[in-house]
Design a protein around this motif. Structure first.
Motif, mmCIF file in Angstrom:
data_model
loop_
_atom_site.group_PDB
_atom_site.id
_atom_site.type_symbol
_atom_site.label_atom_id
_atom_site.label_comp_id
_atom_site.label_asym_id
_atom_site.label_seq_id
_atom_site.Cartn_x
_atom_site.Cartn_y
_atom_site.Cartn_z
ATOM 1 N N SER A 80 -39.467 -3.225 -22.251
ATOM 2 C CA SER A 80 -40.251 -4.066 -21.343
ATOM 3 C C SER A 80 -40.761 -5.324 -22.044
ATOM 4 N N ALA A 81 -40.620 -6.461 -21.353
ATOM 5 C CA ALA A 81 -41.147 -7.729 -21.857
ATOM 6 C C ALA A 81 -42.494 -8.063 -21.232
ATOM 7 N N VAL A 82 -43.003 -7.181 -20.375
ATOM 8 C CA VAL A 82 -44.302 -7.419 -19.737
ATOM 9 C C VAL A 82 -45.403 -7.281 -20.792
ATOM 10 N N THR A 83 -46.365 -8.172 -20.769
ATOM 11 C CA THR A 83 -47.396 -8.183 -21.811
ATOM 12 C C THR A 83 -48.821 -8.119 -21.274
ATOM 13 N N THR A 84 -48.977 -7.952 -19.971
ATOM 14 C CA THR A 84 -50.321 -7.855 -19.401
ATOM 15 C C THR A 84 -50.398 -6.637 -18.497
ATOM 16 N N GLY A 85 -51.598 -6.093 -18.377
ATOM 17 C CA GLY A 85 -51.805 -4.937 -17.516
ATOM 18 C C GLY A 85 -52.457 -3.808 -18.275
ATOM 19 N N SER A 86 -52.543 -2.672 -17.629
ATOM 20 C CA SER A 86 -53.280 -1.543 -18.195
ATOM 21 C C SER A 86 -52.394 -0.541 -18.914
ATOM 22 N N ASP A 87 -51.099 -0.830 -19.043
ATOM 23 C CA ASP A 87 -50.220 0.206 -19.602
ATOM 24 C C ASP A 87 -49.058 -0.351 -20.427
ATOM 25 N N GLU A 88 -49.204 -1.566 -20.966
ATOM 26 C CA GLU A 88 -48.079 -2.188 -21.657
ATOM 27 C C GLU A 88 -48.142 -2.089 -23.180
ATOM 28 N N SER A 89 -49.161 -1.436 -23.722
ATOM 29 C CA SER A 89 -49.214 -1.181 -25.161
ATOM 30 C C SER A 89 -50.079 0.045 -25.410
ATOM 31 N N PHE A 90 -50.023 0.551 -26.640
ATOM 32 C CA PHE A 90 -50.775 1.737 -27.031
ATOM 33 C C PHE A 90 -51.594 1.353 -28.254
ATOM 34 N N THR A 91 -52.880 1.684 -28.248
ATOM 35 C CA THR A 91 -53.773 1.230 -29.317
ATOM 36 C C THR A 91 -54.545 2.392 -29.925
ATOM 37 N N LEU A 92 -54.490 2.478 -31.240
ATOM 38 C CA LEU A 92 -55.336 3.393 -32.005
ATOM 39 C C LEU A 92 -56.531 2.571 -32.471
ATOM 40 N N THR A 93 -57.661 2.785 -31.822
ATOM 41 C CA THR A 93 -58.774 1.833 -31.911
ATOM 42 C C THR A 93 -59.726 2.094 -33.083
ATOM 43 N N ASN A 94 -60.357 1.003 -33.529
ATOM 44 C CA ASN A 94 -61.555 1.032 -34.369
ATOM 45 C C ASN A 94 -61.412 1.840 -35.660
ATOM 46 N N GLY A 95 -60.299 1.662 -36.334
ATOM 47 C CA GLY A 95 -60.106 2.273 -37.647
ATOM 48 C C GLY A 95 -59.957 3.775 -37.651
ATOM 49 N N LYS A 96 -59.552 4.365 -36.522
ATOM 50 C CA LYS A 96 -59.351 5.821 -36.499
ATOM 51 C C LYS A 96 -58.455 6.231 -37.669
ATOM 52 N N THR A 97 -58.791 7.361 -38.279
ATOM 53 C CA THR A 97 -58.095 7.761 -39.506
ATOM 54 C C THR A 97 -56.623 8.052 -39.281
ATOM 55 N N ASP A 98 -56.301 8.606 -38.107
ATOM 56 C CA ASP A 98 -54.910 8.983 -37.868
ATOM 57 C C ASP A 98 -54.643 9.134 -36.381
ATOM 58 N N GLY A 99 -53.371 9.059 -36.031
ATOM 59 C CA GLY A 99 -52.934 9.264 -34.653
ATOM 60 C C GLY A 99 -51.463 9.608 -34.640
ATOM 61 N N GLU A 100 -51.060 10.393 -33.647
ATOM 62 C CA GLU A 100 -49.682 10.873 -33.577
ATOM 63 C C GLU A 100 -49.106 10.680 -32.178
ATOM 64 N N ILE A 101 -47.816 10.415 -32.126
ATOM 65 C CA ILE A 101 -47.039 10.406 -30.883
ATOM 66 C C ILE A 101 -45.866 11.345 -31.099
ATOM 67 N N THR A 102 -45.761 12.376 -30.277
ATOM 68 C CA THR A 102 -44.741 13.405 -30.468
ATOM 69 C C THR A 102 -43.837 13.465 -29.244
ATOM 70 N N ILE A 103 -42.528 13.381 -29.481
ATOM 71 C CA ILE A 103 -41.542 13.368 -28.399
ATOM 72 C C ILE A 103 -40.683 14.622 -28.486
ATOM 73 N N THR A 104 -40.566 15.323 -27.373
ATOM 74 C CA THR A 104 -39.682 16.495 -27.263
ATOM 75 C C THR A 104 -38.465 16.110 -26.435
ATOM 76 N N ILE A 105 -37.272 16.272 -26.999
ATOM 77 C CA ILE A 105 -36.019 15.926 -26.336
ATOM 78 C C ILE A 105 -35.216 17.190 -26.098
ATOM 79 N N ILE A 106 -34.675 17.320 -24.892
ATOM 80 C CA ILE A 106 -33.810 18.454 -24.557
ATOM 81 C C ILE A 106 -32.474 17.912 -24.058
ATOM 82 N N ASN A 107 -31.403 18.382 -24.649
ATOM 83 C CA ASN A 107 -30.066 18.007 -24.186
ATOM 84 C C ASN A 107 -29.707 18.884 -22.994
ATOM 85 N N GLY A 108 -29.784 18.301 -21.804
ATOM 86 C CA GLY A 108 -29.450 19.043 -20.595
ATOM 87 C C GLY A 108 -28.043 18.787 -20.109
ATOM 88 N N GLY A 109 -27.246 18.078 -20.913
ATOM 89 C CA GLY A 109 -25.881 17.759 -20.510
ATOM 90 C C GLY A 109 -24.871 18.762 -21.021
#
Length: 248
Positions: A80-109
């Motif tokens: 996406s090239a959209v840069t405004t709105g409530s859902d176009e980026s993800f922010t780990l705010t104010n010096g939080k020590t750590d953060g994780e994004i975990t993706i689960t993929i299933i091959n259904g083919g």
């Protein structure tokens, strides 16, 4: 000539170029953003942080990336090239020590999915943000489990508060580090039909304090090869014609 044509059919059926198999470029939840996927794959994501959640669209998504690439990977499906709105980026705010994004993929083919690279865009607004990253395979069916890479401390660029916001400046929303992590060094980086992989992008080294010491993340994706719908059937058809030719 007929047998040569059959071999060509088999080659066309089984060859494929790298695509974004699963990706997140719209951040519609602080804890479970929706994952876009290629046909034949299903995927979900979870997000967590110490001391509070991630913030989707912080500051009107001022930390979003507009370059349309996943890390440096072009596509073929553009981010996406959209840069405004409530859902176009993800922010780990104010010096939080750590953060994780975990993706689960299933091959259904019906064919084998090959996971080749993990991609993301990231930049720190100020230096106390979590600027060290790691990619980990947490679990899966046969895929190699363990740490893929851990970066040097504070590897992600800090802007020192100098985030560009004037859209007349071509570098606005284009200050991120474009990061690509190869998965091809894993002993097994493939998913047979029905198999699963759980892959985590983890950030650390935040100081735990500092107003405005944000980490901005966007365009998180996993690229690789995936059989196109119908390719397995075409492959079987080509093989059948070839063996029938031999019998005759």
């Amino acid at each position: 000539m007929a047998s040569i044509a059959c071999f060509s059919l088999l080659g066309a059926a089984t060859s494929s170029a790298a695509v974004v198999i699963a990706g997140i470029d719209v951040w519609d939840s602080a804890t479970a953003p929706t994952v876009g996927v290629k046909a034949g794959v299903t995927a979900t994501a979870t997000a967590s942080a110490t001391g509070g959640n991630w913030a989707p669209g912080e500051g009107g998504s001022r930390g979003s990336s507009k370059d349309t690439t996943w890390g440096t990977f072009v596509g073929p499906a553009a981010a996406s090239a959209v840069t405004t709105g409530s859902d176009e980026s993800f922010t780990l705010t104010n010096g939080k020590t750590d953060g994780e994004i975990t993706i689960t993929i299933i091959n259904g083919g019906t064919g084998i999915v090959t996971l080749e690279n993990f991609h993301f865009d990231a930049v720190a607004f100020r230096p106390n943000a979590a600027r060290t990253y790691a990619v980990n395979v947490l679990a899966g069916s046969d895929i190699t489990i363990g740490n893929v890479i851990t970066s040097a401390d504070d590897a992600i660029t800090s802007l020192g508060g100098a985030l560009l916001t004037d859209d007349l400046d071509p570098n606005t929303h284009n200050q991120h580090d474009d990061i690509d992590i190869s998965l091809t060094g894993l002993a097994d980086n493939t998913l047979a039909p029905g198999e699963t992989a759980i892959i985590q992008l983890a950030f650390s080294s935040g100081t735990g304090a500092g107003g405005g010491h944000h980490l901005f993340v966007d365009n998180v994706g996993i690229s690789g090869t995936i059989p196109e719908p119908g390719s397995a059937l075409l492959g079987l058809l080509g093989a059948g014609i070839f063996f029938l030719r031999r019998r005759r």
